[in-house]
Design a protein around this motif. Structure first.
Motif, PDB file in Angstrom:
ATOM      1  N   ARG A 143     154.792  29.996   1.975  1.00 16.22           N
ATOM      2  CA  ARG A 143     153.744  30.865   1.417  1.00 16.22           C
ATOM      3  C   ARG A 143     153.541  30.529  -0.051  1.00 16.22           C
ATOM      4  NH1 ARG A 143     155.193  36.757   3.950  1.00 16.22           N
ATOM      5  NH2 ARG A 143     157.337  36.039   3.698  1.00 16.22           N
ATOM      6  N   LEU A 163     147.107  38.956  10.182  1.00 13.67           N
ATOM      7  CA  LEU A 163     147.548  38.153   9.049  1.00 13.67           C
ATOM      8  C   LEU A 163     146.649  38.470   7.866  1.00 13.67           C
ATOM      9  CD1 LEU A 163     148.128  34.726  10.827  1.00 13.67           C
ATOM     10  CD2 LEU A 163     149.852  36.422  10.195  1.00 13.67           C
ATOM     11  N   ARG A 215     151.513  41.562   6.925  1.00 18.26           N
ATOM     12  CA  ARG A 215     151.795  40.154   7.241  1.00 18.26           C
ATOM     13  C   ARG A 215     151.068  39.225   6.250  1.00 18.26           C
ATOM     14  NH1 ARG A 215     150.260  39.070  13.104  1.00 18.26           N
ATOM     15  NH2 ARG A 215     151.783  37.355  12.967  1.00 18.26           N
ATOM     16  N   VAL A 219     150.110  36.127   4.251  1.00 18.22           N
ATOM     17  CA  VAL A 219     150.235  34.671   4.381  1.00 18.22           C
ATOM     18  C   VAL A 219     150.126  33.975   3.028  1.00 18.22           C
ATOM     19  CG1 VAL A 219     149.351  34.668   6.740  1.00 18.22           C
ATOM     20  CG2 VAL A 219     147.748  34.383   4.832  1.00 18.22           C
ATOM     21  N   LEU A 273     157.509  36.006   7.558  1.00 18.82           N
ATOM     22  CA  LEU A 273     156.481  36.029   8.587  1.00 18.82           C
ATOM     23  C   LEU A 273     157.075  35.741   9.954  1.00 18.82           C
ATOM     24  CD1 LEU A 273     153.311  34.228   7.157  1.00 18.82           C
ATOM     25  CD2 LEU A 273     153.526  36.599   7.892  1.00 18.82           C
TER      26      LEU A 273
END
Length: 346
Positions: free
Chosen positions: A140, A263, A305, A307, A345
């Motif tokens: 990430r 996401l 979540r 990203v 994640l």
């Protein structure tokens, strides 16, 4: 001890040495194929698509300067109950993508290529995370801007790994204006600027429509049609003033309802803060939130979540000698790091 580093020596001379974000190790991520990481800090020093005050090209350096004291006392985040710097994740500072200031079309391509080259590396902890999990496939990135135009190439990069994602956008401006309304009538390239990038991202299918949201909005408009166009781009709007009615908890609750289990990409314009707390930005708007309020809202998004993320529009030349804006930007990233490390994640 329960937490790595708890009770150990702290408060070393963090003001010395090469300035990286929170004194993280600097790695040659773009040229050394052996470098690996789970979370990387990267700068995109671009500001030639801004409509008012330039200077955000110096934002990455300014934010790093403002981050120096983050590990002065050890880096443990008390509200989140995590020390992102001593947990499982390998976190590095990759420096900045080399971005031209002479050709915006080329610069946008450079930023997409640079971000994508970092995103598609194997994470350092891939063998320790659940097999097949997203955390084992992609690291990430937390990006230091740069004007907000940088989010278009970032979302193009994100889509190459994850497809379209929900967006949580903290800002005083909607940034979904049609190019014909906001600067784009001058030339084809002028259509791509820091007020239109979300319009283009929506048109390109990079955003999950109906599951994305702005928060902190308080700008003037050309008229109500700007909000109508924003809805067509797929966003819900939480204006800054609603915090007086529903508080920080209510803001976070509505954001969570909108993005659900999708996401999420998190984009934070520092001008979501009131100029009293963050004067050093390109298009300041009064009536914004305090640093404490924004950090509280972010922590209440724990578990989403994420990203990737960015903090943009920091223009250090307009800051006070006390570095109010760059410290606020660094502290926002501190909260993001804590959430990312605490929730890999799946």
């Amino acid at each position: 001890s329960l937490f790595p580093g708890d009770g150990e020596k702290q408060a070393d001379s963090i003001f010395s040495g090469i300035t990286t974000f929170a004194s993280l190790p600097y790695q040659q991520c773009f040229t050394d194929d052996d470098v690996s990481y789970d979370i990387a800090i990267v700068g995109l020093p671009f500001d030639t698509a801004t409509s008012y005050r330039p200077g955000a090209r110096f934002g990455p350096g300014g934010i790093r300067q403002g981050s120096k004291r983050l590990v002065l006392y050890g880096g443990y985040n008390v509200p989140l109950q995590v020390n992102a710097f001593t947990e499982w994740a390998t976190i590095v500072d990759c420096g900045d993508v080399a971005v031209t200031s002479y050709d915006n079309a080329l610069a946008i391509k450079q930023m997409e290529f640079g971000h994508k080259s970092l995103l598609h590396k194997t994470p350092a902890s891939a063998d320790r995370l659940p097999a097949g999990s997203l955390g084992a496939k992609f690291p990430r990135l937390i990006t230091l801007g740069g004007d907000h135009t940088i989010v278009l190439p970032i979302l193009r990069s994100i889509a190459s790994a994850y497809g379209p994602v929900s967006v949580i956008h903290f800002d005083s401006h909607i940034d979904t204006w049609k190019p014909s309304v906001f600067g784009g009538d001058k030339s084809e390239q002028a259509a791509y600027n820091h007020g239109t990038y979300f319009y283009h991202a929506s048109q390109e299918g990079l955003i999950k429509k109906g599951a994305s949201i702005h928060a902190g909005i308080r700008t003037t408009l050309s008229g109500p049609s700007d909000y109508d166009n924003d809805a067509l781009c797929g966003f819900e709007i939480l204006e800054a003033r609603v915090i007086d009615e529903i508080g920080t908890k209510g803001i976070a609750k509505r954001i969570r309802e909108v993005v659900g289990d999708n996401l999420v990409y998190l984009s934070i314009d520092i001008d979501s803060l009131d100029p009293a707390f963050a004067p050093a930005t390109g298009t300041p708007e009064t009536g914004g939130w305090s640093t404490r309020e924004l950090r509280s809202i972010l922590r209440d998004l724990e578990g989403l979540r994420f990203v990737g993320a960015d903090v943009v529009e920091v223009a250090p030349a307009y800051d006070t000698n006390a570095e109010l804006t760059t410290m606020a930007a660094a502290d926002v990233i501190f909260e993001i790091l804590g959430m990312m490390v605490k929730h890999p994640l799946k």
